[in-house]
Design a protein around this motif. Sequence first.
Motif, PDB file in Angstrom:
ATOM      1  N   VAL A  91       5.992  13.267   4.730  1.00  0.00           N
ATOM      2  CA  VAL A  91       4.557  12.200   3.937  1.00  0.00           C
ATOM      3  C   VAL A  91       4.065  12.287   5.280  1.00  0.00           C
ATOM      4  O   VAL A  91       4.351  12.069   6.509  1.00  0.00           O
ATOM      5  N   LEU A  96       0.862  21.569  -1.348  1.00  0.00           N
ATOM      6  CA  LEU A  96       0.778  19.748  -1.122  1.00  0.00           C
ATOM      7  C   LEU A  96       0.484  18.739  -2.287  1.00  0.00           C
ATOM      8  O   LEU A  96      -0.345  19.509  -3.145  1.00  0.00           O
ATOM      9  N   ILE A  97       1.134  17.635  -1.956  1.00  0.00           N
ATOM     10  CA  ILE A  97      -0.023  16.889  -3.100  1.00  0.00           C
ATOM     11  C   ILE A  97      -0.257  15.956  -2.710  1.00  0.00           C
ATOM     12  O   ILE A  97      -0.224  15.316  -1.216  1.00  0.00           O
ATOM     13  N   THR A 139      -1.235  11.440   2.145  1.00  0.00           N
ATOM     14  CA  THR A 139      -1.901  10.414   1.838  1.00  0.00           C
ATOM     15  C   THR A 139      -3.389   9.777   2.345  1.00  0.00           C
ATOM     16  O   THR A 139      -2.856   9.507   3.705  1.00  0.00           O
ATOM     17  N   LYS A 149      -2.838  11.863  -1.802  1.00  0.00           N
ATOM     18  CA  LYS A 149      -3.029  10.669  -3.009  1.00  0.00           C
ATOM     19  C   LYS A 149      -4.415  10.656  -1.705  1.00  0.00           C
ATOM     20  O   LYS A 149      -3.716  10.721  -0.746  1.00  0.00           O
ATOM     21  N   ASP A 186      13.190  10.734   4.986  1.00  0.00           N
ATOM     22  CA  ASP A 186      11.912  11.306   5.826  1.00  0.00           C
ATOM     23  C   ASP A 186      11.955  11.268   7.081  1.00  0.00           C
ATOM     24  O   ASP A 186      11.886  10.547   7.836  1.00  0.00           O
ATOM     25  N   SER A 243       3.122   6.801  -1.276  1.00  0.00           N
ATOM     26  CA  SER A 243       3.850   7.789  -0.495  1.00  0.00           C
ATOM     27  C   SER A 243       5.121   8.241  -1.124  1.00  0.00           C
ATOM     28  O   SER A 243       5.509   9.386  -0.730  1.00  0.00           O
ATOM     29  N   GLU A 244       5.523   7.578  -1.641  1.00  0.00           N
ATOM     30  CA  GLU A 244       7.126   8.196  -2.776  1.00  0.00           C
ATOM     31  C   GLU A 244       7.895   8.608  -1.357  1.00  0.00           C
ATOM     32  O   GLU A 244       8.738   8.704  -1.121  1.00  0.00           O
ATOM     33  N   TRP A 285      -2.906  17.563   6.491  1.00  0.00           N
ATOM     34  CA  TRP A 285      -1.962  18.835   6.255  1.00  0.00           C
ATOM     35  C   TRP A 285      -1.776  19.854   6.963  1.00  0.00           C
ATOM     36  O   TRP A 285      -0.113  20.340   6.574  1.00  0.00           O
ATOM     37  N   ILE A 303       3.518  15.149   0.246  1.00  0.00           N
ATOM     38  CA  ILE A 303       2.914  14.401   0.121  1.00  0.00           C
ATOM     39  C   ILE A 303       1.919  13.955   1.467  1.00  0.00           C
ATOM     40  O   ILE A 303       2.332  13.568   2.457  1.00  0.00           O
ATOM     41  N   ASN A 337       5.356  21.298   0.206  1.00  0.00           N
ATOM     42  CA  ASN A 337       5.844  20.464  -0.974  1.00  0.00           C
ATOM     43  C   ASN A 337       5.541  19.375  -0.262  1.00  0.00           C
ATOM     44  O   ASN A 337       6.442  17.731  -0.828  1.00  0.00           O
TER      45      ASN A 337
END
Length: 347
Positions: A238, A284-285, A263, A287, A169, A163-164, A253, A261, A259
């Motif tokens: 995140v 959105l990214i 997960t 994962k 954050d 999740s970086e 979401w 993430i 932008n």
Amino acid sequence: MLAYTYVEKGKFELREKEKPVLRDEKDAIVKVTLSSICTSDLHIKHGSVPRAVPGITVGHEMVGIVEQTGSEVKKVKPGDRVTVNVETFCGKCFFCQNGYVNNCTDKDGGWALGCRIDGGQAEYVRVPYADQGLNVIPETVTDEQALFVGDILATGFWAARISEIKEEDTVLILGAGPTGICTLLCVMLKKPKRIIVCEKDEARRAFVKKYYPEVILAQPENLPEFVRENSEHGGADVVLEVAGAKDTFRLAWECARPNAIVTVVALYDEPQILPLPDMYGKNLIFKTGGVDGCDCEEILRLIEEGKIDTTPLITHRYSLSHIEEAYDLFENRKDNVIKTAVFTDNI
């Protein structure tokens, strides 16, 4: 030996089975000392895992003592206390070499134990590719401390890793069930500025409040607005979706800032809708799971150092001969259960 068995959709049964034997020189036989029940076991029972094979012994959360090893097993030896990884992986294929062990191309690769081959809600279990699937438990770590290393704790660690997460954050976790709590513990290692946990069950909210008072608790109702009010950039940086409920994918979401993430850790019982027109422009990214459980050695080190403790999750204990009672408790969420520990009767 006693083994809890998947008979048919809707039916598990405690049966007598033959003790497993080595089938390959890379196998190990492990005497199970402690196992647990996972929501994924319930998915099998309810017919939500089509690849699950009737007749197999269920269970993929376990620790035990190595009893026998094949000639090619080098990492463990008889007498070692070990965790057992939920995933079987060869360590040599393209996916294993790149850390994607859930996608191992071996015929027993990925989630096999307790799904496609006999698992660990039994007195003994055969573990293929033992050098990859077993990790020695440090002497100062108890079986209960190590019980969740191979599955839900590996899941939480994997989810936090991919999740970086950065220290500035705001992180939103949807769900405070067992996997949600393990995910929370691993997110906390990243030391983000703010963690919000969304959970509607009052017993689970009380658990979070008791053990992790620094976490911000939220309810699903008006969650997007709540997250916006408790973050700097219009939503969470995140989002980790661990609940797998009817509307939680959409909440994930909706609560994410542009932008961000997202997960997806949860396993769903039915397909989810990805409404691209509604989320257009959020960039959105996503994962998605399942877990790549290749960090178990590091997780054990963190437990040994006192940086992770999952023992509060064990709220109930049963012997294997009473596993039916444990399943009834866990499946029906009785007595504020979070996780059960099932000990083998002959230990």
